[in-house]
Motif scaffolding. Structure first.
Motif, PDB file in Angstrom:
ATOM      1  N   THR A  15       5.944  10.290   0.490  1.00 16.88           N
ATOM      2  CA  THR A  15       4.877   8.389   0.559  1.00 16.88           C
ATOM      3  C   THR A  15       5.169   7.727   1.828  1.00 16.88           C
ATOM      4  OG1 THR A  15       4.584   9.232  -2.283  1.00 16.88           O
ATOM      5  CG2 THR A  15       4.076   7.132  -1.084  1.00 16.88           C
ATOM      6  N   LEU A  16       4.094   7.210   2.507  1.00 14.92           N
ATOM      7  CA  LEU A  16       3.873   6.161   3.263  1.00 14.92           C
ATOM      8  C   LEU A  16       4.082   4.747   2.437  1.00 14.92           C
ATOM      9  CD1 LEU A  16       4.589   5.510   6.560  1.00 14.92           C
ATOM     10  CD2 LEU A  16       1.979   5.615   6.262  1.00 14.92           C
ATOM     11  N   LEU A  39       0.729  -1.189   0.049  1.00 13.99           N
ATOM     12  CA  LEU A  39       0.133  -0.194   0.241  1.00 13.99           C
ATOM     13  C   LEU A  39       0.454   1.443  -0.034  1.00 13.99           C
ATOM     14  CD1 LEU A  39      -2.525  -1.036   2.539  1.00 13.99           C
ATOM     15  CD2 LEU A  39      -2.387  -1.627  -0.550  1.00 13.99           C
ATOM     16  N   SER A  40       0.439   2.207  -0.856  1.00  9.93           N
ATOM     17  CA  SER A  40       0.957   3.979  -0.678  1.00  9.93           C
ATOM     18  C   SER A  40      -0.027   4.712  -0.001  1.00  9.93           C
ATOM     19  CB  SER A  40       1.561   4.372  -2.098  1.00  9.93           C
ATOM     20  OG  SER A  40       2.427   3.276  -2.554  1.00  9.93           O
ATOM     21  N   CYS A  41       0.654   5.631   0.196  1.00 12.91           N
ATOM     22  CA  CYS A  41      -0.383   6.562   0.770  1.00 12.91           C
ATOM     23  C   CYS A  41       0.549   7.801   0.245  1.00 12.91           C
ATOM     24  CB  CYS A  41      -0.561   6.349   2.529  1.00 12.91           C
ATOM     25  SG  CYS A  41      -1.174   8.469   3.106  1.00 12.91           S
ATOM     26  N   ARG A  51       8.906   4.807   4.963  1.00  5.05           N
ATOM     27  CA  ARG A  51       8.850   5.952   4.181  1.00  5.05           C
ATOM     28  C   ARG A  51       9.853   6.621   3.981  1.00  5.05           C
ATOM     29  NH1 ARG A  51       7.086   9.522   9.384  1.00  5.05           N
ATOM     30  NH2 ARG A  51       7.044  11.238   8.238  1.00  5.05           N
ATOM     31  N   ASP A  52       9.324   7.848   2.505  1.00  5.16           N
ATOM     32  CA  ASP A  52      10.297   7.945   1.290  1.00  5.16           C
ATOM     33  C   ASP A  52       9.813   9.756   1.743  1.00  5.16           C
ATOM     34  OD1 ASP A  52      11.621   9.411  -0.453  1.00  5.16           O
ATOM     35  OD2 ASP A  52      11.269   7.293  -1.816  1.00  5.16           O
ATOM     36  N   VAL A  60     -10.693  -2.558   4.745  1.00  3.20           N
ATOM     37  CA  VAL A  60     -10.027  -0.987   4.025  1.00  3.20           C
ATOM     38  C   VAL A  60      -8.913  -0.325   5.036  1.00  3.20           C
ATOM     39  CG1 VAL A  60     -10.714   1.636   3.996  1.00  3.20           C
ATOM     40  CG2 VAL A  60     -12.505  -0.421   3.663  1.00  3.20           C
ATOM     41  N   TYR A  61      -9.089  -0.204   4.377  1.00  2.00           N
ATOM     42  CA  TYR A  61      -6.927   0.564   4.963  1.00  2.00           C
ATOM     43  C   TYR A  61      -6.752   2.144   4.944  1.00  2.00           C
ATOM     44  CZ  TYR A  61      -5.145  -4.895   5.825  1.00  2.00           C
ATOM     45  OH  TYR A  61      -5.020  -5.270   6.425  1.00  2.00           O
ATOM     46  N   TYR A  62      -6.893   2.702   6.261  1.00  2.00           N
ATOM     47  CA  TYR A  62      -5.983   3.888   5.975  1.00  2.00           C
ATOM     48  C   TYR A  62      -4.682   4.500   6.727  1.00  2.00           C
ATOM     49  CZ  TYR A  62     -11.615   3.853   6.724  1.00  2.00           C
ATOM     50  OH  TYR A  62     -13.019   3.762   5.603  1.00  2.00           O
ATOM     51  N   CYS A  63      -4.108   5.472   6.100  1.00  2.00           N
ATOM     52  CA  CYS A  63      -3.824   5.969   6.413  1.00  2.00           C
ATOM     53  C   CYS A  63      -3.580   7.120   6.987  1.00  2.00           C
ATOM     54  CB  CYS A  63      -2.839   6.637   5.402  1.00  2.00           C
ATOM     55  SG  CYS A  63      -0.806   7.877   5.262  1.00  2.00           S
ATOM     56  N   ALA A  64      -2.450   8.074   8.563  1.00  2.00           N
ATOM     57  CA  ALA A  64      -2.699   8.586   8.990  1.00  2.00           C
ATOM     58  C   ALA A  64      -2.051   9.534   9.112  1.00  2.00           C
ATOM     59  CB  ALA A  64      -4.181   8.105  10.520  1.00  2.00           C
TER      60      ALA A  64
END
Length: 126
Positions: free
Chosen positions: A77-78, A20-22, A71-72, A92-96
């Motif tokens: 981006t996470l 996954l990316s955020c 993270r980059d 459902v996956y959430y970035c925070a």
């Protein structure tokens, strides 16, 4: 305007991997804590992993040894690398992200996070 946009979810079989990316915009999060939560149908949102700006990480016991958060900062981006996926990882996956960490013991509490993405669905079939 701060935005967190997740991607990379999908339908996979048990034992498979996903990343996954955020992508964050509107603000740099290089000095902030960022994490992942997930929410399965009928359940509360639960903590998955967090990474502080200094590099320290914490994982939920249920994903320890299988998931890796990274993270980059150059890309703001996470990531969440998920290996050996199980049907119980379906959610459902959430970035925070936090503006600032006020209490380093409360990282499992969704209320400690100031910014959220819209979520990405991960479905693991048996």
């Amino acid at each position: 305007q701060v935005q967190l946009v997740e991607s990379g979810g999908g339908l996979v079989q048990a034992g498979d991997s996903l990343r996954l990316s955020c992508a964050a915009s509107g603000r740099t999060f290089s000095s902030s804590a960022m994490g992942w939560f997930r929410q399965a149908p009928g359940k509360e949102r639960e903590f998955v992993a967090i990474r502080w700006s200094g590099g320290n990480t914490v994982y939920a016991d249920s994903v320890k040894g299988r998931f890796t958060i990274s993270r980059d900062n150059a890309k703001n981006t996470l990531y969440l690398q998920m290996n050996s996926l199980k049907p119980e990882d379906t959610a459902v996956y959430y970035c925070a992200a936090q503006r600032r960490t006020y209490d380093y013991t409360r990282y499992r509490d969704p209320d400690e996070y100031d910014y959220w993405g819209q979520g990405t669905q991960v479905t693991v079939s048996s």
